[in-house]
Design an enzyme around this catalytic site. Sequence first.
Site, mmCIF file in Angstrom:
data_model
loop_
_atom_site.group_PDB
_atom_site.id
_atom_site.type_symbol
_atom_site.label_atom_id
_atom_site.label_comp_id
_atom_site.label_asym_id
_atom_site.label_seq_id
_atom_site.Cartn_x
_atom_site.Cartn_y
_atom_site.Cartn_z
ATOM 1 N N ASP A 70 4.742 45.944 6.435
ATOM 2 C CA ASP A 70 3.385 46.422 6.710
ATOM 3 C C ASP A 70 2.739 45.536 7.776
ATOM 4 O O ASP A 70 2.714 44.315 7.649
ATOM 5 C CB ASP A 70 2.583 46.371 5.405
ATOM 6 N N HIS A 71 2.231 46.145 8.819
ATOM 7 C CA HIS A 71 1.521 45.432 9.885
ATOM 8 C C HIS A 71 2.347 44.316 10.524
ATOM 9 O O HIS A 71 1.893 43.178 10.632
ATOM 10 C CB HIS A 71 0.190 44.868 9.376
ATOM 11 N N GLY A 121 -9.526 46.559 3.128
ATOM 12 C CA GLY A 121 -10.307 45.765 2.193
ATOM 13 C C GLY A 121 -11.099 46.602 1.205
ATOM 14 O O GLY A 121 -10.889 47.811 1.056
#
EC number: 4.1.2.13
Length: 307
Positions: A82-83, A181
């Site tokens: 991820d990312h 978030g």
Amino acid sequence: MLVKGNEILLKAHKEGYGVGAFNFVNFEMLNAIFEAGNEENSPLFIQTSEGAIKYMGIDMAVGMVKTMCERYPHIPVALHLDHGTTFESCEKAVKAGFTSVMIDASHHAFEENLELTSKVVKMAHNAGVSVEAELGRLMGIEDNISVDEKDAVLVNPKEAEQFVKESQVDYLAPAIGTSHGAFKFKGEPKLDFERLQEVKRLTNIPLVLHGASAIPDNVRKSYLDAGGDLKGSKGVPFEFLQESVKGGINKVNTDTDLRIAFIAEVRKVANEDKSQFDLRKFFSPAQLALKNVVKERMKLLGSANKI
């Protein structure tokens, strides 16, 4: 069994459902996710970030996933980075045994993003690994990713069409209004579903929704009851997640909900028995809470009973 990411998402793309992509940072989270997949008969997209890899060690992360795949051989499982922020990070994941990687160059100009993504695609495809990229920029904070509101940009559908055609990326994360978030919206939640549908029409590939945690009422209540603080937090409503899937989303990233559900139970045990130091007493209820969040999400997105 461990499979390419595209093997799972192309089926979801063709049949019109979503697959939750669940982040883990330790064995307890991973075990709960696999138990949920087994109980709901759902394929699994297991993902971890560069920060989590630094915490666990890449060999340990891959080893745990492979061990769980041996325990549940009937479940198709993709292990996803991820990312990933650099070519080197993606290459390291591919060599370690990941079956899917994301190169996140969305903070670069379009041409730079395209160039780096194309380079990663060539490397990964040569190794039989699928690739995700991102267009537009999501607001919020996730691990080492931090984007201010003024820098957040929604995806341009025509650019998405060009990007997919030229890079040959397997799936794309278009920015349509979510953020990372627990604090996703300042006012009423709003996502650009028309933009999403246009991106789907022009690209015709699996699409990914980042910043997709919902912070359900029951999870929020458990966290607050245990003394946590979520003032001002706001997630993506369940109906928005379902509408996103209808609009073409096939991979739905979920991390914050898992963290909140897990930590709520740890806090609860700590509050109720201050003499307790048996880790199993903390982690057993935490795993159960996380598993229930994952099971609920699988049913909501439509991946339950898709094996």
